[in-house]
Design an enzyme around this catalytic site. Structure first.
Site, PDB file in Angstrom:
ATOM      1  N   GLU A 256      -3.626  -0.102  -7.681  1.00 15.31           N
ATOM      2  CA  GLU A 256      -4.445  -1.065  -7.299  1.00 15.31           C
ATOM      3  C   GLU A 256      -4.620  -0.989  -5.465  1.00 15.31           C
ATOM      4  O   GLU A 256      -3.682  -0.406  -5.239  1.00 15.31           O
ATOM      5  CB  GLU A 256      -4.259  -2.915  -7.454  1.00 15.31           C
ATOM      6  CG  GLU A 256      -5.185  -3.261  -6.550  1.00 15.31           C
ATOM      7  CD  GLU A 256      -4.383  -4.042  -5.530  1.00 15.31           C
ATOM      8  OE1 GLU A 256      -5.026  -3.297  -4.745  1.00 15.31           O
ATOM      9  OE2 GLU A 256      -3.713  -4.876  -5.229  1.00 15.31           O
ATOM     10  N   CYS A 295      -6.503  -5.518   0.836  1.00 12.35           N
ATOM     11  CA  CYS A 295      -6.959  -5.219  -0.164  1.00 12.35           C
ATOM     12  C   CYS A 295      -7.788  -4.982  -0.502  1.00 12.35           C
ATOM     13  O   CYS A 295      -9.007  -3.928  -0.176  1.00 12.35           O
ATOM     14  CB  CYS A 295      -5.916  -4.459  -1.236  1.00 12.35           C
ATOM     15  SG  CYS A 295      -5.734  -5.777  -1.924  1.00 12.35           S
TER      16      CYS A 295
END
Length: 681
Positions: A256, A295
């Site tokens: 990720e 993120c």
């Protein structure tokens, strides 16, 4: 006074000699040191395999879910200790809540998922089973079982608590012992959380170990049954993905990675619409929450060209109200970046972006964070850039400044907005702000090809929306391309990522024995005792009752229509029904269901406490006037959720397979009923 952080390896804390100094993001003072002692990673791996794995497999899915629930409660009771440490990361109280309480909330969510959606035992039957032969003696299905390996979780610096727990929860449920490796810069907060976890005594020994510092030769020691997950930069993910041992042994690697997420303001939204204000609020919030160190933060704000000036003006006004400084100072709404190294990295990337953009806002010449000693901190002003030619420029789609930085990009028509979003080459999340369902229906399917999550924001959803940047346990987190190509969370999906799927073939009786779930065609158990008269411990998978018969008459249709109010023509209009594909009047499907219940229910008080649902209901063939029906009730599945009632009496859930047939032996209705059944005690 600073402390030396310790790793938790092999059931003990390791580390006394200080090594690297970790400094406060607020004032640069020393907070902690990593330890200098080398970790014996063979010990860590062997402890996970020889101690952690057996201790986890001594529990089943339901019991592990109970441990997660207890751990979430314990961490919630001790959260203030973590908030105190989190202040050194530069996070405000609100930022820390996302990390700390978001972490324990994720544990709670997976405790509920395990309790509600996973069986007793350590095998998931991913059915239904289906026939592979013509005579019913050969069937197939799929099962999911624990992999028998360990999970190595390598995490980023921005969420030291949530990052560990959101990966640990599903892997623990799946029966995998874990080794957590936090990013060094904020590892002092992860270590504080780990000390609470160990102190609680809730987890079995070996279920979770912690590595402070580098991973040494740990990746070399992994085997085929292990899994590696990573959160962090796309560059680091790319290097780890091709580690020789991971490639040689085909070890699953889930990444990720940071991505250039976008928010699109659709061209149906005008400056006086509520949706315009929602767009401004969302972009500004994602720029400043965690000082932009998420993120999922919005890096590209894609807006209609005619709205650029209005968007920039509104964002400037909103950003000017942001108070940057020491989160301990009253009124501060944005803290610092996690470290001075991060501060330097963001500054360098902003300088690169400035080559192709105009500066719209950066806090002004007099930007000064509030608080004592903040000059040595890692503060960075909210920075808004504008790129007038985004279709002609690569940098704004390639360079990510991982801080409070976003770039406004104009488009001329909505397909160009979609094309600009795609220039990010894969993102974790995109937000579309629109008033029009037609615009959403046109744009979202195109965005879905390159985004892991799609957030549609309008005045209705805004009342309850958790926002662009909030991954939820129930929804998948992850994205294609630059975003890493991996998946996390997503409810039960995440647990299944840590299980091994296998196809299963054999006779229905063998499949039933393996899966612990009755498969039609398997041998039946007929005891002469009504299954509803037996307690949870006593009823057996495959225990079955074939009921007496009932012939359906015209009065049944008339009476059921009167009670239900269902006068559909197929039940009452002889002429219309004769012209239908069925050629006759037929009974209500729900009458067949009710009549079947009358055939198999044992009416006297007994162990069956409640019927709370039906699954997989299908009306297979019509039942006409004069047809005779019969039901077969078979215990399909038992789940011991370790629940008790107010009197302390135990309960379990039993799923019953129901087949309703006609006088020709043809299946007319098929379903599962779920009942709460008392234990004998």
């Amino acid at each position: 006074m600073t402390s030396t952080l310790q790793s938790y390896i092999g059931g003990r804390w390791i580390g006394r000699q200080p090594a690297t100094t970790l400094r406060s993001a607020v004032n640069g003072s020393a907070v902690a040191h990593t330890h200098d002692e080398a970790i014996d990673f063979d010990e860590a791996v062997q402890h996970a395999r020889r101690v952690g794995l057996p201790s986890l497999m001594a529990l089943d899915f339901q019991q592990r879910a109970e441990r997660l629930k207890a751990l979430a409660k314990y961490l919630g009771q001790h959260k203030e200790a973590l908030y105190a440490v989190s202040a050194h990361t530069g996070a405000t109280r609100a930022d820390s809540a996302v990390d700390i309480e978001g972490g324990s909330g994720t544990l709670s969510a997976y405790a509920a998922i395990g309790s509600n959606e996973l069986p007793s035992g350590n095998l998931v039957h991913e059915g239904p089973a289906f026939g592979l032969g013509k005579q019913g003696g050969f069937a197939g299905s799929h099962i999911l079982v624990p992999r028998g390996g360990l999970a190595l979780h390598i995490n980023a610096f921005n969420f030291p608590v949530w990052g560990l727990l959101e990966k640990f929860a599903p892997s623990f449920l799946a029966g995998m012992p874990c080794i957590g490796k936090p990013a060094t810069a904020t590892s002092y907060l992860t270590e504080a959380a780990m000390r609470l976890i160990v102190q609680s005594g809730i987890l079995p020994e070996g279920a979770l170990q912690l590595v402070i510092g580098g991973t040494g030769d740990l990746l070399e020691r992994l085997s085929e049954q292990d899994i590696v997950t990573f959160t962090g930069s796309a560059d680091t993910a790319a290097r780890l993905r091709v580690h020789p041992n991971l490639v040689r042994r085909s070890i699953p690697f889930n990444a990720e990675a940071d991505s250039l997420n976008c928010a699109i303001l659709a061209d149906d939204v005008m400056p006086d619409d509520a949706e315009f204000d929602l767009f401004i609020r969302e972009v500004a919030r994602e720029m400043t929450a965690k000082a932009g160190q998420k993120c999922t933060a919005i890096r590209r704000a894609i807006v209609p060209r005619q709205q650029v000036d209005a968007v920039v003006s509104a964002l400037r006004e909103r950003l000017a109200k942001v108070v940057v400084g020491d989160p301990a100072v009253a009124g501060v709404t944005m803290g610092a970046l996690a470290s001075q190294a991060q501060q330097a990295d963001v500054a360098e990337r902003v300088a690169l972006l400035r080559r192709d953009t105009e500066l719209a806002y950066d806090g002004g010449v007099g930007f000064t964070p509030l608080g004592a000693g903040v000059a040595a901190g890692a503060f960075f002003a909210p920075t808004l850039l504008v790129c007038q030619r985004p279709m002609d420029v690569d940098s704004v789609h390639d360079i990510e400044a991982f801080g409070p930085v976003s770039t406004v990009m104009p488009y001329d028509e909505i397909d160009e907005a979609v094309a600009l979003a795609a220039r990010g080459r894969g993102s974790l999340v995109a937000t579309l702000v629109t008033r029009s369902p037609q615009v959403a229906a046109r744009v979202i399917p195109q965005l879905a090809a390159l985004h892991g999550r799609l957030h549609i924001l309008d005045r209705v959803s805004a009342l309850e929306s958790t926002g662009h940047g909030a991954p939820l346990p129930q929804l998948k987190h992850g994205g294609p391309g630059r975003a890493g190509g991996g998946e996390e969370l997503g409810g039960l999906r995440a647990v299944k990522h840590f299980l091994q799927r296998a196809a299963l073939q054999g006779s229905p009786t063998m499949l039933s024995a393996v899966t612990g779930e009755f498969v039609r065609g398997a041998a039946l158990i007929e005891t002469g005792v009504h299954p509803f008269r037996r307690h949870f411990e006593e009823v057996q998978i495959g225990e079955s009752l074939l009921t007496h018969r009932r012939t359906v008459g015209e009065a049944d249709l008339i009476n059921f229509g009167g009670i239900s109010g269902d006068y559909f023509y197929m039940h009452f209009d002889e002429e219309a029904a004769r012209a239908s594909p069925f050629g006759q009047r037929i009974a209500h499907g729900y009458f067949v269901l009710s009549a079947a219940a009358g055939l198999f229910v044992s009416p006297a008080p007994g162990p069956v406490l409640a019927n709370y649902g039906l699954d997989s209901l299908r009306f297979v063939k019509p039942v006409g006037i004069g047809d005779t029906i019969q039901a077969r009730l078979t215990c399909k599945r038992k789940t011991d959720r370790n629940k008790t009632d107010a009197q302390g009496k135990g309960q379990g859930v039993v799923a019953w397979d129901v087949e309703v047939s006609n006088q020709r032996g043809e299946l007319v209705a098929s379903y599962d009923i779920l009942t709460l059944v008392a234990k004998r005690g």
